[in-house]
Design an enzyme around this catalytic site. Sequence first.
Site: not given
Length: 639
Positions: A162-164, A166, A181
């Site tokens: 869940n990346e920035p 999300s 990432t």
Amino acid sequence: MARLNLLEETRFEKLAVSVYKDEHIASQKVARRIADIVTAKQEKGENAVLGLATGATPVEVYEELARMHKEEGLSFKNVITFNLDEYYPMHPEAKQSYVRFMDEQLFDHIDIKRENIHIPDGTLKKEEIADYCLDYEKKISEVGGLDLQILGIGRTGHIGFNEPGSAPNSGTRLVTLDDLTRRDASRDFGGKENVPTKAITMGIGTIFKAKEIILMAWSKKKAPIIRKAVEGEISSNVPATFLQLSDNVEFILDEDAASELTRFDTPWLVKDCNWTPQLIKKAVIWLSETTKKPILKLTEEDYNSNGMAQLATEQGPAYDININVFNQLQHSITGWPGGKPNADDSQRPERKEPSHKRSLIFSPHPDDDVISMGGTFIRLVDQGHDVHVAYQTSGNTAVWDTDVLRYMEFAIDFKTSIGEDTSKFTAIYEKMREFLKTKQPNDIDLEEIQEVKGFIRKTEAIAGARYAGLKDDHIHFMALPFYETGKRKKNPVTDKDIQLTMELLQKIKPHQVFAAGDFADPHGTHITCFRIVLEALKRLKKTESWVKDCWFWLYRGAWEEFQVHEIEMAVPLSPQEVQRKRHAIFQHQSQKDRPVFPGDDEREFWVRAEERNRETAVKYHDLGLANYEAMEAFVRWDY
């Protein structure tokens, strides 16, 4: 009262945090928590439903669970697992797949039923993914939800993938991976360009439904993001901050990962402190940087207005504290890293006797010596010390395949030019070319390719050491066995690594040992090599009288620098010495322009080194000390 004190210490922290001495102890604690859930469910005749994570963080947890199964009879027959994520696309048999990771780290070593294992499928067609994700959520619900979800945290603040950006109510879905990432994963894939751009991940909303959530983090490189996650404002820019909304979450950290939390980094802001000399030094430097005033200009008001009234009251007046810290910093500066002959050494970081010392520089890779302490290296030689350098590993994985062919072509042409038979060389060269045509990321090189890569780095190291002024018989190549695997993943350290190091130390009997203290090295070679040297010195100290006069200095520079309050010896460099250091680094041509493993810093190593050395000099100057061109920093290790 103790509870009130704890609340005061942790008032900046917005969720529960437990800190352990190291990742080994912390991992055992998490494994025991998992085992307790499994056994409690067994006693009730129920299934335990676990949400599992991948990556380096949970590896020791899984090792401990496998040990419990083997040695304590812990059964996993009643366990159902759901993994957080998987790269997309990804075949389950691929080296980088999380299916393979979980099998190798845990599932192959316990008695879990295969039908109870659930890991997102990286082989689906894109049009199938949405329905698959809904079904994944449904399966979790059908078994009663997750009893425990364990998490790691990425440097973007991602949990799962869940990346920035999300949403806090997001479910299982296909996501696009953040560039950072992918850079962090690049080593596993043989380059960022080989890392998938997407992944299937459980959502933050899915994670939130777990009855318990444990987020684990180890090492200082996780410290900045941990501080944001624990003390920062809730924001989709740092998805882990959404965990602050849960009453069932606990962060389990080692001391390094917790080191930037307020209660550890600036404890005077949250509690009364036991003002040790080192803490006073750190606090005064912090106050100087915070107020943007040189140390000798700090006032009582500055102390009182920035949470340091206790220090001024107990140890003051403030100006006396300022002078004491200023003198400590001034005394750390020396142009004589081997000690200054015929001088008062009571206020100097190194002894004056013996005036000509035997100095041994350990370099984990073949270029760490000149990158991290090249100016000091050259100065030690210039000042007449008996300097040796020991390259602990060949560094042969960090050479481009194209360089191998280029050097082989040179060798063939040279042998041809002097009339020698080139048939054997040509046969090896053709074998290499055929292999490299089909080589996949992280494939182990042919033995001949490994040797040529090692030769390339060896000749560069010799050139760099010669440039620093060393004779060839003072240049040592150790080829420690733990490293020489041909793989990016290295073997565990054995007694052979330590014995080889002890033999070299016994041969030279140095008065000074310099070793890499750059534990932020993302590949782990630096800390491994440091531990080998430390263990060798500890063993020799028991039997060898010369060791009591051997001082152990740590350097940094390739990946990070010491904080100013940690520095015990600062060696200033003139503009000319900075240039000489640069040229020594330039001897390592295979690492110039574009190294194979640059880490998270895309700058060339010589640029990193110069800018970090200049930053150290600027920090000293801002604190009110002399304005040098650059500085190399060292910390003395007590063994």
